[in-house]
Design a protein around this motif. Structure first.
Motif, PDB file in Angstrom:
ATOM      1  N   ALA A 122       0.817  -1.347  -0.328  1.00  0.00           N
ATOM      2  CA  ALA A 122       0.376  -0.101  -0.094  1.00  0.00           C
ATOM      3  C   ALA A 122       1.142   1.061   0.286  1.00  0.00           C
ATOM      4  CB  ALA A 122      -0.935   0.053   1.578  1.00  0.00           C
ATOM      5  N   LEU A 123       1.930   1.194   0.870  1.00  0.00           N
ATOM      6  CA  LEU A 123       2.522   2.217   0.838  1.00  0.00           C
ATOM      7  C   LEU A 123       3.598   2.716  -0.510  1.00  0.00           C
ATOM      8  CD1 LEU A 123       4.326   3.933   2.625  1.00  0.00           C
ATOM      9  CD2 LEU A 123       6.412   2.937   2.914  1.00  0.00           C
ATOM     10  N   GLN A 124       3.575   1.492  -0.825  1.00  0.00           N
ATOM     11  CA  GLN A 124       4.078   1.925  -2.369  1.00  0.00           C
ATOM     12  C   GLN A 124       3.054   2.456  -3.635  1.00  0.00           C
ATOM     13  OE1 GLN A 124       5.429  -1.771  -4.522  1.00  0.00           O
ATOM     14  NE2 GLN A 124       6.737  -2.438  -2.540  1.00  0.00           N
ATOM     15  N   PHE A 125       2.055   2.154  -3.693  1.00  0.00           N
ATOM     16  CA  PHE A 125       1.434   3.081  -4.182  1.00  0.00           C
ATOM     17  C   PHE A 125       0.678   4.572  -3.483  1.00  0.00           C
ATOM     18  CE2 PHE A 125       0.319  -1.534  -6.392  1.00  0.00           C
ATOM     19  CZ  PHE A 125       0.156  -0.685  -7.437  1.00  0.00           C
ATOM     20  N   PHE A 126       0.852   4.691  -2.225  1.00  0.00           N
ATOM     21  CA  PHE A 126       0.585   6.072  -1.958  1.00  0.00           C
ATOM     22  C   PHE A 126       1.612   6.786  -2.054  1.00  0.00           C
ATOM     23  CE2 PHE A 126      -1.437   3.764   1.727  1.00  0.00           C
ATOM     24  CZ  PHE A 126      -3.209   4.075   1.196  1.00  0.00           C
ATOM     25  N   ILE A 127       2.791   6.743  -2.160  1.00  0.00           N
ATOM     26  CA  ILE A 127       3.936   6.835  -2.268  1.00  0.00           C
ATOM     27  C   ILE A 127       4.338   7.981  -3.650  1.00  0.00           C
ATOM     28  CG2 ILE A 127       6.959   7.643  -2.740  1.00  0.00           C
ATOM     29  CD1 ILE A 127       6.791   5.687  -0.019  1.00  0.00           C
ATOM     30  N   GLN A 128       3.684   6.335  -5.341  1.00  0.00           N
ATOM     31  CA  GLN A 128       3.922   7.364  -6.474  1.00  0.00           C
ATOM     32  C   GLN A 128       2.501   7.815  -6.450  1.00  0.00           C
ATOM     33  OE1 GLN A 128       5.362   5.968  -9.042  1.00  0.00           O
ATOM     34  NE2 GLN A 128       4.295   6.757 -10.355  1.00  0.00           N
ATOM     35  N   ALA A 129       1.295   7.843  -5.925  1.00  0.00           N
ATOM     36  CA  ALA A 129       0.691   9.082  -5.497  1.00  0.00           C
ATOM     37  C   ALA A 129       0.969  10.593  -5.749  1.00  0.00           C
ATOM     38  CB  ALA A 129      -0.753   8.316  -5.120  1.00  0.00           C
ATOM     39  N   THR A 130       1.919  10.816  -4.599  1.00  0.00           N
ATOM     40  CA  THR A 130       2.599  11.305  -4.161  1.00  0.00           C
ATOM     41  C   THR A 130       3.936  12.458  -5.654  1.00  0.00           C
ATOM     42  OG1 THR A 130       3.971  10.461  -3.158  1.00  0.00           O
ATOM     43  CG2 THR A 130       2.446  11.228  -1.620  1.00  0.00           C
ATOM     44  N   GLN A 131       4.129  11.450  -6.512  1.00  0.00           N
ATOM     45  CA  GLN A 131       5.023  11.999  -7.148  1.00  0.00           C
ATOM     46  C   GLN A 131       4.499  12.474  -8.165  1.00  0.00           C
ATOM     47  OE1 GLN A 131       7.032   7.613  -7.670  1.00  0.00           O
ATOM     48  NE2 GLN A 131       8.274   8.898  -6.158  1.00  0.00           N
ATOM     49  N   VAL A 132       2.607  11.424  -8.854  1.00  0.00           N
ATOM     50  CA  VAL A 132       2.561  11.656  -9.592  1.00  0.00           C
ATOM     51  C   VAL A 132       1.329  13.265  -9.030  1.00  0.00           C
ATOM     52  CG1 VAL A 132      -0.058  11.220 -10.621  1.00  0.00           C
ATOM     53  CG2 VAL A 132       1.711   9.677  -9.965  1.00  0.00           C
ATOM     54  N   GLN A 133       0.989  13.528  -8.352  1.00  0.00           N
ATOM     55  CA  GLN A 133       0.405  15.061  -7.900  1.00  0.00           C
ATOM     56  C   GLN A 133       1.327  15.297  -6.166  1.00  0.00           C
ATOM     57  OE1 GLN A 133      -2.511  15.828  -9.215  1.00  0.00           O
ATOM     58  NE2 GLN A 133      -2.104  17.750  -9.096  1.00  0.00           N
ATOM     59  N   PRO A 134       2.427  15.713  -6.178  1.00  0.00           N
ATOM     60  CA  PRO A 134       2.574  16.554  -5.320  1.00  0.00           C
ATOM     61  C   PRO A 134       2.036  17.536  -4.551  1.00  0.00           C
ATOM     62  CG  PRO A 134       3.931  16.664  -7.067  1.00  0.00           C
ATOM     63  CD  PRO A 134       2.844  16.035  -8.195  1.00  0.00           C
ATOM     64  N   ASP A 135       1.024  18.448  -5.508  1.00  0.00           N
ATOM     65  CA  ASP A 135       0.422  18.885  -4.012  1.00  0.00           C
ATOM     66  C   ASP A 135      -0.586  18.391  -3.765  1.00  0.00           C
ATOM     67  OD1 ASP A 135      -0.863  18.860  -6.500  1.00  0.00           O
ATOM     68  OD2 ASP A 135      -1.274  21.170  -6.025  1.00  0.00           O
ATOM     69  N   ASP A 136      -0.871  16.617  -3.808  1.00  0.00           N
ATOM     70  CA  ASP A 136      -2.047  15.945  -3.000  1.00  0.00           C
ATOM     71  C   ASP A 136      -2.157  16.378  -1.563  1.00  0.00           C
ATOM     72  OD1 ASP A 136      -4.419  14.114  -2.739  1.00  0.00           O
ATOM     73  OD2 ASP A 136      -4.288  13.013  -4.322  1.00  0.00           O
ATOM     74  N   ILE A 137      -2.634  16.614  -0.782  1.00  0.00           N
ATOM     75  CA  ILE A 137      -3.089  16.496   0.428  1.00  0.00           C
ATOM     76  C   ILE A 137      -3.300  15.310   1.479  1.00  0.00           C
ATOM     77  CG2 ILE A 137      -3.622  17.694   2.617  1.00  0.00           C
ATOM     78  CD1 ILE A 137      -3.752  19.867   1.443  1.00  0.00           C
ATOM     79  N   GLY A 138      -3.987  14.423   0.525  1.00  0.00           N
ATOM     80  CA  GLY A 138      -4.616  13.652   0.625  1.00  0.00           C
ATOM     81  C   GLY A 138      -3.830  12.419   0.939  1.00  0.00           C
ATOM     82  N   ALA A 139      -2.755  11.966  -0.330  1.00  0.00           N
ATOM     83  CA  ALA A 139      -1.761  11.157  -0.943  1.00  0.00           C
ATOM     84  C   ALA A 139      -0.551  11.186   0.209  1.00  0.00           C
ATOM     85  CB  ALA A 139      -1.238  11.456  -1.941  1.00  0.00           C
TER      86      ALA A 139
END
Length: 918
Positions: A469-486
């Motif tokens: 799960a952590l790998q996917f969450f980190i990928q979300a922050t890379q795709v959208q660096p300003d995504d607070i929820g990620a």
């Protein structure tokens, strides 16, 4: 003639049922995914205990419409059908999917009836079959929340069919069908908002189909009237009257709808719909480009995605963007169809006009033209517009098949389209089997949507697979660096992996992305409500450190200052204040939260915990009862209210306490604490056999249950079954070698029942190893020395014991007896206590009064708590956990102890008479 043509035969209905069943049978094996979790699993409005009126006060997701965080989706009739599902099958997903399938069948049949008004019989069946198998509908049919589309469509089409009967003989008005139409429009709107757009379709039908006007003829008539060269005919007056009634009814529905949302639009962020917050011309160019995107999904539904938000479709920021060509082409094609349908008379133009109305008008609420919506593209909103698309395709196919040259190829193409669409639909249904399969299928189509990466992470998180799960969450922050929820998701996952430092760093990044204070501007207008959970989660993390409690409290207060109606902030702060030993302030926090939500059973429960801390059991019990009134199956309220009743010492409350514990063990059959406390109640009521049965059940579930093992041994000891207590004590001391009271009881039984002085001596010596100042253990060891006829050692031992407890009269008397014995017999002629073990019996009596305290090793209550945000399917945890400790003795217990003390003193007098007599 129209009514006759519009009849659907049994064979046609059977064909549609068979085709829909063949395409959607596998949807019955899907679960609750994506938005289903919020609308079904987490929605209290489905529960029979929730008043029906709440359905008409809350939005589609169970949030009160008055709250700013509400989505403002008002669909009470759809929620009512969910509630009926829950009534019959609770949360069994099969029944929900089956009902969706049935509704889709109904829509297809009613749609066939509508098609027959504008197409011949064969083309109508083609349009209906294409609609039945179109893959774009999987989100509406296989996704349970898509039921809003299905129900609204049924009443949408029924309202239109009713209106087609409003023209009486000689162009008179039939008012009954119009009244039925208005009613059905209201019902359709209460299923989903787009239902109201059928009024526009009825107006177009009235003017261009029923009255037969073309746009040039209509304009010519209007010009003649304005120039005073013509007059309004009676038929035109009739038409105007019908249109006025329709428009007035629509206006009334709109006013009511605005009142329901309290003139507030829902709060969406730039992550939900980036174009909605973009400057011109990017906003207009992107919104216009989305129209051909939706049209392409109808034409080529090969790549479907459950979530088109965030970065799925990049903004069209320039007029030079090549995608503008698609927009221009779409509008040219749409414009040419509109010109053809409005300018020329004839059946073909009428069919095209009604098809265009079905495509365009129902799509307007989702088009962002009048107000922003919370998505970029949503496949389910194409459910009704696809009806117009299917009519256009069927009409075009009819034109081709009527030409002898193209007849065969038109049939082959039609068969290929229906077959491939049906296969795609069948395959697409499996994507909705679980959240993991759904979001992984979406990532194959689109890797630029951070929300999809987050949701795959959530699916893995629910399976406790935190590393992946952590790998996917980190990928979300890379795709959208300003995504607070990620960043919040990353922090929470690090916390679950016990990486506190990394968790705090991620929460701090999320906090830094929150907008700064703008004087005079509300936070609520710019911040998604769930993003404020970053303060709650960060505070919950750092409050584990006792030195940072004030810092955590500051974070809670910051969240409250940003949003005074943030209920979870008050709840979490209340828990923290209890931990900081500030129960009065905790009480204030919970009372403030109750002002915001008086129907929350967990809040009443938490307030009960506060009153326990404030030593006010009466108020605590009242609040427990309030929690149970709102939620009769509230497990912690059942359990802890029963304990409170039990410890009150009021025998009148015991039957209710027993009923609550029985209810608790029914809800939690694997929790040994419930059975243990039932056993304690039975001991209080002197129901020894029942108490024994409950204790044994608790021990079977938890073989190392300390309190259950000791109290079962004590029960045997009290009821003359001392030898049965020994194996229980052996188990207890194997798990807990330092259990002092267990050692005392075992030593007592060994000395009095087994006459095993050596074994008893080992028990008492073990106690003194653990606690050299244990008066009871040391006194009992003195008695052992006396039994061993070592009066000198017994005297020395009693002197030491008396020094530890100088106010205990029985120790002083025993010392006097031993000294008297030494003086009378001398060191050589030492004597023992009588063979009936009276001194040991007295020891047992004196031991018993202390052992009795151990009988009350019960489970009590303690306030803890943690909160976690979840983008879709996890709501904040609001319950309080339990811990175990030994509460104080009741008044009744103290009286029992005093009675035994008196009995022990009487027995002591007998011992003294025996010793003095010798």
């Amino acid at each position: 003639l129209l009514e006759k043509m519009a009849d659907v035969s049994l064979k046609e209905a059977a064909l549609i049922v068979g085709v829909v069943a063949a395409c959607y049978w596998n949807s019955l094996f899907c679960g609750f995914v994506f938005d289903d979790v919020s609308a079904i699993l987490d929605n209290k409005d489905l529960h029979p205990s929730t008043p029906l009126k709440n359905l008409f006060q809350n939005d589609f997701w169970g949030t009160p419409m008055s709250e700013e965080r509400s989505h403002k989706s008002y669909r009470p009739l759809t929620v009512l059908t969910f509630r009926l599902n829950y009534l019959f099958s609770e949360l069994n997903a099969v029944s929900y999917h089956f009902l969706n399938l049935v509704f889709h069948v109904v829509v297809c049949i009613v749609f066939l009836k509508v098609c027959k008004l504008f197409l011949d019989n064969r083309s109508s069946i083609v349009a209906s079959l294409l609609f039945a198998v179109h893959p774009i509908h999987t989100e509406a049919v296989t996704g349970v929340v898509g039921r809003a589309e299905l129900l609204s469509s049924i009443f949408f089409l029924a309202a239109f069919l009713s209106y087609t009967k409003s023209k009486g003989p000689d162009n008179t008005i039939a008012w009954t069908p119009i009244a039925v139409t208005v009613f059905l429009v209201a019902v359709a709107t209460l299923c989903k908002e787009q239902g109201i757009t059928v009024v526009g379709i009825c107006c177009v039908y009235e003017v261009f189909i029923a009255q037969g006007y073309t746009l040039p003829a209509l304009l010519d008539t209007a010009v003649q009237i304005l120039r005073g060269k013509g007059s309004i005919s009676f038929s035109m007056l009739q038409t105007l009257l019908k249109l006025i009634v329709l428009m007035f009814s629509t206006l009334l529905l709109v006013v009511v709808r605005v009142q329901v949302i309290q003139s507030q639009l829902p709060v969406f962020t730039r992550f939900d719909n980036p174009a909605a917050v973009s400057p011109s011309p990017a906003r207009q160019l992107t919104f216009n480009y989305l129209l051909p995107v939706n049209a392409w999904l109808l034409l080529n539904p090969s790549e479907l995605c459950c979530d088109w938000t965030m970065g799925t479709i990049p903004l069209v920021e320039s007029l030079l963007d090549v995608r503008n060509v698609a927009t221009l082409t779409f509008f040219c094609f749409l414009g040419s169809l509109m010109v053809f349908s409005l300018r020329y008379p004839g059946d073909s133009s009428k069919t095209v006009l009604m098809a265009l109305c079905l495509i365009v008008l129902p799509f307007i609420p989702a088009s962002n033209l009048f107000f922003p919506v919370g998505f970029v593209v949503a496949e389910r909103v194409l459910y009704v517009p696809s009806m117009g698309f299917c009519i256009l395709v069927a009409h075009g196919w009819k034109k081709l098949s009527n030409k002898s040259v193209l007849r065969k190829i038109s049939w082959v193409c039609l068969a290929a389209v229906l077959f491939t669409h049906a296969l795609k639909t069948l395959h697409r249904n499996w994507d909705w089997e679980s959240e993991y399969t759904l979001f992984m299928s979406a990532l194959k189509v689109n890797k630029n949507n951070a929300k999809l990466w987050n949701n795959v992470g959530h699916a893995l998180e629910n399976e406790k697979n935190f590393e992946r799960a952590l790998q996917f969450f980190i990928q979300a922050t890379q795709v959208q660096p300003d995504d607070i929820g990620a960043h919040m998701n990353v922090g929470r996952t690090y916390k679950n992996l016990n990486k506190t430092k990394e968790a705090e760093e991620s929460y701090m990044i999320a906090k830094s992305l929150m907008p700064q204070i703008i004087p005079g501007k509300k936070y609520a207008a710019r911040v998604a409500p769930n993003h404020l959970n970053v303060y709650i989660n960060l505070a919950n993390l750092i409050r584990a450190n006792e030195s940072r409690l004030e810092e955590a409290d500051q974070l809670y207060r910051q969240a409250i200052s940003m949003r005074p109606d943030f209920k979870q902030a008050y709840i979490s702060r209340g828990e923290l204040l209890l931990k900081m030993n500030k129960p009065l302030k905790a009480k204030e926090a919970y009372l403030r939260a109750l002002e915001l939500d008086r129907t929350n059973a967990d809040l009443w429960y938490n307030l009960a915990i506060v009153y326990i801390e404030l030593k006010d059991p009466t108020e605590a019990l009242k609040n427990f009862n309030q929690a149970l009134e709102l939620n009769p199956t509230h497990k912690l309220a059942l359990f802890n209210s029963a304990l409170l009743m039990q410890e009150s010492g009021d025998a009148r409350l015991r039957p209710e306490a027993k009923q609550r514990l029985l209810h608790y063990v029914k809800e939690e059959p694997q929790d040994s604490n419930g059975y243990f406390n039932l056993g304690m109640l039975a001991m209080d009521d002197k129901k020894d056999m029942e108490a024994e049965a409950w204790m044994k059940k608790a021990i079977r579930l938890q073989p190392n249950f300390r309190s259950a093992l000791f109290n079962l041994a004590l029960l045997y000891s009290q009821t003359g079954k001392e030898l049965m207590a020994l194996p229980v004590l052996e188990d207890l001391l194997r798990h807990y070698p330092d259990h002092t009271k267990g050692l005392i009881l075992k030593g007592d039984i060994l000395m009095n029942q087994k006459k095993d002085i050596v074994g008893a001596k080992m028990c008492f010596e073990k106690i003194l190893e653990l606690d050299p100042n244990n008066v009871q253990g040391k006194h009992n060891l003195c008695v052992v020395y006396f039994e061993e006829k070592d009066l000198i050692k017994a005297e020395k031992c009693l002197v030491e014991t008396l020094a530890l407890a100088p106010h205990e009269e029985y120790i002083q008397r025993h010392l006097n007896i031993v000294r008297s014995k030494i003086a009378s017999l001398g060191a050589v002629e030492q004597s023992s206590l009588p063979s009936d073990g009276t001194a040991a019996t007295e020891t047992k009596k004196n031991s018993f009064q202390n052992l009795k305290e151990a009988k009350r090793e019960k489970t009590t209550i303690q306030s803890t708590g943690d909160n976690k945000e979840h983008s879709k399917n996890k709501k904040p945890t609001e319950k309080i956990s339990v811990d175990k400790e030994s509460p104080k003795k009741s008044t009744k217990e103290i009286k029992d102890i005093e009675k035994k003390r008196v009995a022990a003193l009487k027995r002591l007098e007998e011992i003294e008479r025996i010793l003095n007599g010798e």
